[in-house]
Motif scaffolding. Structure first.
Motif, PDB file in Angstrom:
ATOM      1  N   UNK A   1     -82.241  80.718 -13.115  1.00  0.00           N
ATOM      2  CA  UNK A   1     -82.562  79.490 -12.390  1.00  0.00           C
ATOM      3  C   UNK A   1     -82.691  79.731 -10.888  1.00  0.00           C
ATOM      4  N   UNK A   2     -81.949  80.682 -10.362  1.00  0.00           N
ATOM      5  CA  UNK A   2     -82.112  81.036  -8.950  1.00  0.00           C
ATOM      6  C   UNK A   2     -83.523  81.556  -8.708  1.00  0.00           C
ATOM      7  N   UNK A   3     -84.023  82.309  -9.677  1.00  0.00           N
ATOM      8  CA  UNK A   3     -85.390  82.823  -9.608  1.00  0.00           C
ATOM      9  C   UNK A   3     -86.395  81.666  -9.626  1.00  0.00           C
ATOM     10  N   UNK A   4     -86.189  80.692 -10.523  1.00  0.00           N
ATOM     11  CA  UNK A   4     -87.110  79.561 -10.605  1.00  0.00           C
ATOM     12  C   UNK A   4     -87.159  78.777  -9.301  1.00  0.00           C
ATOM     13  N   UNK A   5     -86.011  78.624  -8.652  1.00  0.00           N
ATOM     14  CA  UNK A   5     -85.962  77.917  -7.372  1.00  0.00           C
ATOM     15  C   UNK A   5     -86.742  78.697  -6.318  1.00  0.00           C
TER      16      UNK A   5
ATOM     17  N   UNK B   1     -83.953  72.756  -8.204  1.00  0.00           N
ATOM     18  CA  UNK B   1     -82.545  73.058  -8.024  1.00  0.00           C
ATOM     19  C   UNK B   1     -82.040  73.899  -9.188  1.00  0.00           C
ATOM     20  N   UNK B   2     -80.888  74.505  -8.991  1.00  0.00           N
ATOM     21  CA  UNK B   2     -80.271  75.353 -10.006  1.00  0.00           C
ATOM     22  C   UNK B   2     -79.183  74.566 -10.732  1.00  0.00           C
TER      23      UNK B   2
ATOM     24  N   UNK C   1     -73.898  73.198   8.320  1.00  0.00           N
ATOM     25  CA  UNK C   1     -73.995  74.652   8.365  1.00  0.00           C
ATOM     26  C   UNK C   1     -73.020  75.362   7.457  1.00  0.00           C
ATOM     27  N   UNK C   2     -72.495  74.630   6.472  1.00  0.00           N
ATOM     28  CA  UNK C   2     -71.511  75.195   5.552  1.00  0.00           C
ATOM     29  C   UNK C   2     -72.074  75.438   4.157  1.00  0.00           C
ATOM     30  N   UNK C   3     -73.380  75.325   4.018  1.00  0.00           N
ATOM     31  CA  UNK C   3     -73.986  75.550   2.699  1.00  0.00           C
ATOM     32  C   UNK C   3     -75.366  76.157   2.896  1.00  0.00           C
ATOM     33  N   UNK C   4     -75.624  77.236   2.159  1.00  0.00           N
ATOM     34  CA  UNK C   4     -76.916  77.926   2.236  1.00  0.00           C
ATOM     35  C   UNK C   4     -77.411  78.218   0.829  1.00  0.00           C
ATOM     36  N   UNK C   5     -78.686  77.911   0.563  1.00  0.00           N
ATOM     37  CA  UNK C   5     -79.271  78.239  -0.729  1.00  0.00           C
ATOM     38  C   UNK C   5     -79.154  79.738  -0.968  1.00  0.00           C
ATOM     39  N   UNK C   6     -78.575  80.107  -2.097  1.00  0.00           N
ATOM     40  CA  UNK C   6     -78.353  81.521  -2.379  1.00  0.00           C
ATOM     41  C   UNK C   6     -76.982  82.007  -1.971  1.00  0.00           C
TER      42      UNK C   6
END
Length: 345
Positions: free
Chosen positions: A85-89, A96-97, A274-279
């Protein structure tokens, strides 16, 4: 090839990329088996494709795996789905994952993680101050003040909340009828099974039921939420037993919140801060489970009483919990109110 056609072949494209990136044949075969099984499960059970799957569909698949596979194997298969799912995003075939929340619930541990992001109490206070929406603030303050899981928060019913205020017009359940300013967290709710006449979307992973104190800050957040809480469509003889405390105010207006919604509420504010990053992983991102970790660490350090923290988290076994249940007023509530941190700037 059309975008629709590409979305239908997401598993095949992912497997091709796995091989192109140098994964050995054995690893590629393992991914192929798991994803093919997952794809067949979704089609047979829900009539869906992987790109249509929700958090609940992923949880259903993991639950199915648990009936036939070991804990370590289930964890491995879940990691495969997460990478898929990370790949699909990343390639734009999913917004979303849905495995994010699933893995978060699977990886819980009371022990602090030395590699986890270190958020200080002053920083957390500033973060909470920025949250103005009554529902969102009530969600975040409840998680930070009680250490409960996102699913447990979603499973709270109105009768699980006893606040001595005119905003509460219902009769609380017997367990807390004589304990004003408290929340009751059941150990009975199970994902996919009916409880109080309603099929639940999350499990309460507690060893025993828990009565959690409500301090003045949490009380204020809950009262403000109750003042604007939408009416629900719960009717019938089981209404009082299952009408949810927290319901949607957007797309799912008046419907019980799900862990997926709670996760996205927290993610929204954490990302802005700034406390959350995709990946980003658990060591970097602030999620509902991070609040459980924050609660555990700070209250344990302040009280020096690991047993009380374990009781509030629902981790204490039956041979220990009676000490806290029978002496709830002095041993738990008073200690909690004396030591719980303030979230006000």
């Amino acid at each position: 090839m059309t975008e629709s056609r590409q979305r239908q072949n997401t598993v095949e494209y992912f497997l091709q990329d796995i091989e192109h990136h140098g994964r050995n044949e054995r690893t590629a075969d393992a991914y192929r088996r798991v994803l093919s099984d997952y794809k067949a499960f979704l089609e047979a059970r829900f009539g869906k494709t992987p790109t249509d799957a929700s958090y609940r569909d992923c949880m259903a698949y993991v639950h199915e795996l648990r009936t036939t596979h070991s804990k370590s194997t289930v964890a491995t298969y879940a990691s495969y789905l997460n990478r898929f799912y990370s790949y699909l995003v990343r390639v734009g075939h999913a917004d979303e994952n849905p495995m994010t929340v699933v893995l978060e619930e699977m990886n819980e541990s009371i022990e602090s993680n030395p590699t986890r992001r270190d958020v200080t109490l002053p920083q957390m206070r500033s973060f909470v101050t920025e949250i103005r929406h009554p529902l969102h603030r009530a969600i975040v303050v409840t998680l930070l003040k009680t250490g409960m899981r996102a699913g447990e928060l979603c499973n709270l019913d109105l009768i699980d909340c006893h606040i001595d205020h005119e905003a509460t017009t219902w009769q609380p359940r017997a367990h807390i009828a004589g304990r004003p300013d408290s929340l009751f967290v059941s150990a009975e709710h199970t994902y996919g099974e009916k409880s109080g006449g309603e099929r639940r979307t999350a499990s309460n992973k507690r060893k025993r039921e828990t009565v959690v104190p409500v301090d003045e800050e949490l009380r204020t957040a809950l009262v403000r939420w109750l003042a604007v809480r939408p009416d629900t469509n719960f009717t019938g003889p089981s209404m009082a037993a299952s009408e949810p405390l927290f319901v949607g105010t957007a797309d799912s207006w008046g419907q019980r919140l799900t862990p997926h919604v709670v996760h996205h509420v927290v993610e929204k504010y954490a990302r802005e801060y700034g406390w959350y990053r995709t990946g980003g992983g658990a060591a970097e991102n602030v999620t509902p489970h991070y609040f459980r970790h924050f609660f555990t660490t700070h209250l344990r350090d302040r009280t020096g009483d690991r047993g009380i923290v374990q009781y509030l988290r629902g981790d204490v076994a039956s041979d220990v919990i009676d000490t806290y249940t029978h002496n709830w007023g002095d041993r738990v509530r008073n200690t909690y109110l004396e030591h719980i941190y303030s979230l006000s700037v």
